[in-house]
Enzyme design. Structure first.
Site, short mmCIF file in Angstrom:
data_model
loop_
_atom_site.label_atom_id
_atom_site.label_comp_id
_atom_site.label_asym_id
_atom_site.label_seq_id
_atom_site.Cartn_x
_atom_site.Cartn_y
_atom_site.Cartn_z
CE LYS A 100 -1.83 1.90 3.62
NZ LYS A 100 -2.62 2.20 4.85
CG ASP A 150 -7.43 3.57 2.11
OD1 ASP A 150 -8.35 3.10 1.42
OD2 ASP A 150 -7.37 4.78 2.43
#
Length: 277
Positions: A148, A166
């Protein structure tokens, strides 16, 4: 007065009740619906951007690591003092751990984050000549950096397309029935198959913007949602348009955003500095 983007349907002027998405929706129909949602979000959030303040790849990398388990606002309020003290990887690698802990304490988990920042800064200094690498396989080797974080840095500091999964992104793509996967890596793979690579970075910003402003975790503002007619989860939140509008956050509700230094085209108000009234 700051420009306030419309949140109602572009066709009807209101967030009308959504049609029920067939259980047997084909993959082609799903792709078409997903891409239409992306186009609608692009009209609502033409100014979508990363909500962390940064001036270079190193600052974005550090800010993204700090953003774990806290808000981008709190990170943005914390990083000015941090970067003033340690503007380069070399400076940060040589930092006194206790002094750094005090600087980043407002972001929470400050001891673990200090360890990660010291480690990644030393790795940048020793292995990459003090520069943030522009490849996923190099970024994920740095302490505290996962896919991420790597995709955030690649997409926004290097222009390399990436999908940022997320909590907001994962929640919304499941609500929209694009996937039922929970694992972020699997979610990333599914979404990458639905959208062309050129859309990955901006899709991430739009979805995350929508999750923070309208499609909230506990009480989504369904009655003020511009993609309600395309959402199979319509009705999980407040459907009355007037009540839903009161749930809108940040610039959608007329409040400050998360960045102290937002882009020039941002229609909302800058966030206040740490300790400001």
């Amino acid at each position: 007065m700051a420009r306030r983007p419309a949140v109602t349907s572009s066709k009807t002027g209101t967030a009308a009740k959504a049609p029920k998405i067939p259980k047997g929706e084909s993959h082609l129909a799903l792709v078409r619906r997903a891409r239409r949602i992306n186009r609608e979000l692009a009209e609502v959030y033409p100014y979508a951007h990363p909500e962390l303040d940064f001036r270079n790849p190193f600052e974005l990398l550090v800010a993204t690591v700090l953003s774990a388990q806290t808000t981008d606002l709190r990170v943005n309020q914390t990083t000015p003092a941090l970067f003033a003290a340690y503007p380069t990887p070399e400076d940060m690698a040589a930092a006194d751990p206790e002094e750094m802990e005090e600087l980043i304490r407002p972001t929470g988990f400050f001891r673990a984050k200090t360890k990660s920042l010291l480690g990644l800064s030393a790795a940048l200094r020793d292995d990459f000549g003090g520069e943030v690498p522009g490849r996923l396989e190099d970024l994920v080797k740095l302490p505290g950096v996962g896919r991420k974080t790597a995709n955030v840095v690649l997409g926004n500091a290097f222009g390399v397309p990436g999908i940022t999964v997320d909590t907001h992104f994962g929640r919304l793509v499941r609500r929209w029935k694009w996937t039922d996967e929970e694992d972020p890596v699997k979610v990333e793979a599914v979404i990458a198959d639905i959208f062309p690579k050129s859309e990955w970075t901006m899709l991430s910003h739009r979805v995350i913007f929508h999750g923070r402003r309208i499609c909230h975790a506990r009480k989504p503002a369904c009655g003020a949602c511009p993609v309600a007619p395309l959402c199979p989860s319509y009705g999980e939140g407040e459907t009355d348009p007037e009540k839903a509008r009161k749930l809108l956050k940040y610039e959608m509700g007329g409040y400050p955003g998360q960045r102290l230094s937002p882009p020039p085209d941002f229609p909302g108000k800058p966030a206040p500095a740490l300790g400001a009234v």
